[in-house]
Enzyme design. Structure first.
Site, short mmCIF file in Angstrom:
data_model
loop_
_atom_site.label_atom_id
_atom_site.label_comp_id
_atom_site.label_asym_id
_atom_site.label_seq_id
_atom_site.Cartn_x
_atom_site.Cartn_y
_atom_site.Cartn_z
CG ASP A 13 58.63 1.03 -67.70
OD1 ASP A 13 58.14 0.59 -68.89
OD2 ASP A 13 57.52 1.02 -66.96
CD GLU A 72 55.82 7.88 -63.86
OE1 GLU A 72 54.90 7.54 -63.34
OE2 GLU A 72 56.75 7.12 -63.22
CD GLU A 120 53.55 5.41 -55.18
OE1 GLU A 120 53.90 6.10 -55.87
OE2 GLU A 120 54.61 4.77 -54.66
CG HIS A 169 57.34 0.70 -63.49
ND1 HIS A 169 57.28 1.55 -64.36
CD2 HIS A 169 57.14 1.36 -62.30
CE1 HIS A 169 56.75 2.74 -63.79
NE2 HIS A 169 56.66 2.75 -62.61
#
Length: 398
Positions: free
Chosen positions: A96, A189, A198, A338
């Site tokens: 990405d 990240e 998440e 992504h």
């Protein structure tokens, strides 16, 4: 979460509005003049990416699991970390270019932030961000990774001759002990689909509160979630209406479940019908974990006469401590990442005229049983010349 099939696959749609796809529509009342159909660009993104970089195709992350002997006692959190043990998901993220080149540019072009500083890399994966920090002059970097990819990261650090600067620690941030009392910088990240899927943000906040010095830096330090609305008749037909007639059988009972599952996919900017609305901005250096749960109002104003089949959410990320503001957008008018965008299909097809507004609110919260999942509630209403509707819909990102 669902994902869209390849755009090369030809789908057959039974929705009569399909014939208008890609065209400008002008709705006209008997006593009104024509209403012009115009489209306007969303705000330009602040992508700090080397434009010379080549586009790279990205595959889907391998996050499927099947029952194995001895694994019945695993929790959803265990499966989450296991999914990051496979190299495939890291390959997708590294390829990405928007994501990885932005982080590289932030670090290499702002070496004054890193020189002789102690850095903590939260969720280090392959260790790429730690390697960047080491090359930028960091005194030491602690790369924390819970999955088995930590073993690969150690080898990568050694292979590149940076073992004296980068230390890879395998384990959960909430459970490990750092060899130092404090760090100067936390880099991570952490963003997921829909920004918050998440729930890795809470891990970053935990590390910030435990180890970051008072005047320390969190990178990135700002994230914003946006909402817009799109036309998407063809794929909604394929994803939702498909269940009405499956080889001659009525399976419409599955439609409700399909409607509740957001779709992660790349949206064509030509599908956008309204303005984009800022739902929430998070200051990662100051916020508390509870701030990731919120209710935000929105107002989406039609920029042309058209049909609306779904809301679309996306996020921007900013690094405000740099010499110049740097960051990137995951919006449909920006270069694809992504993360793609998150599509939330509506039960109604909204017929909207230019200038009319969809008024509503979005409530976002971690799922109570599995905090890494996200529960979303959307209230919306439209009182237009062609369409009047008011509804509440619930979505579950799993």
């Amino acid at each position: 979460m669902g994902r869209r099939k390849s755009t090369n696959t030809t789908q057959t749609s039974t929705n009569s509005s399909n014939k208008f796809e890609g065209a400008n529509i002008r709705f006209q009342d008997a006593d009104d003049k024509e209403i012009a159909s115009n489209s306007s660009n969303l705000d330009d993104s602040i992508v700090a990416v080397d434009k010379a970089s080549e586009d790279i195709s990205m595959g889907e992350p391998d996050v499927s699991f099947f029952g194995c002997d001895g694994e019945d006692d695993k929790t959803s959190a265990d499966y989450y970390f296991d999914s990051y043990s496979h190299f495939g998901i890291h390959e997708e993220m590294l390829k990405d270019v928007v994501r990885t080149k932005t982080y590289q540019n932030v670090i290499y072009r702002n070496k004054f932030l890193f020189q002789n500083k102690v850095v903590l890399d939260v969720g280090a994966g392959t260790g790429i961000l730690s390697l960047f920090c080491a090359k930028a002059g960091a005194a030491h970097v602690y790369a924390v990774e819970c999955s088995h990819m930590a073993d690969m990261a150690k080898q990568i650090v050694e292979t590149n001759g940076l073992s004296d600067v980068v230390t890879v620690l395998k384990g959960k941030i909430e459970e490990i002990e750092l060899p130092v009392a404090k760090v100067d910088i936390i880099i991570s990240e952490w963003m997921g689909y829909f920004l918050l899927f998440e729930n890795m943000l809470n891990t970053v906040l935990y590390a910030r509160d435990k180890w970051l010095v008072d005047d320390g830096v969190v990178l990135p330090d700002e994230a914003s979630l946006y909402l817009t609305a799109i036309e998407d008749a063809e794929y909604k037909d394929d994803k939702i209406e498909f269940w009405n007639n499956v080889y001659g059988f009525d399976m419409s009972c599955i439609k409700k479940q399909a409607m509740m599952e957001p779709l992660v996919d790349t949206v064509d900017q030509k599908q956008i019908v309204t303005n984009c609305h800022l739902l929430k901005t998070m200051d990662i250096s100051k916020m508390v974990p509870g701030d990731a749960s919120f209710t935000a109002p929105f107002k989406l104003i039609a920029e042309r006469d058209y049909y609306i089949h779904a809301f679309v959410a996306y996020f921007d990320v900013s690094f405000t401590k740099c010499h110049k503001l740097m960051g990137f957008s995951t919006g449909p008018r920006s270069r694809a990442t992504h993360w793609k965008q998150t599509v939330l299909y509506l039960e109604d097809v909204l017929t909207i005229c230019e200038g009319e507004a969809i008024i509503g609110s979005m409530t976002v919260a971690p799922n109570k049983k599995n905090p890494r999942d996200v529960d979303i509630m959307v209230k919306y209403s439209l009182s237009g010349r062609r369409c009047v509707v008011s509804r509440v819909q619930f979505y579950k990102m799993r």
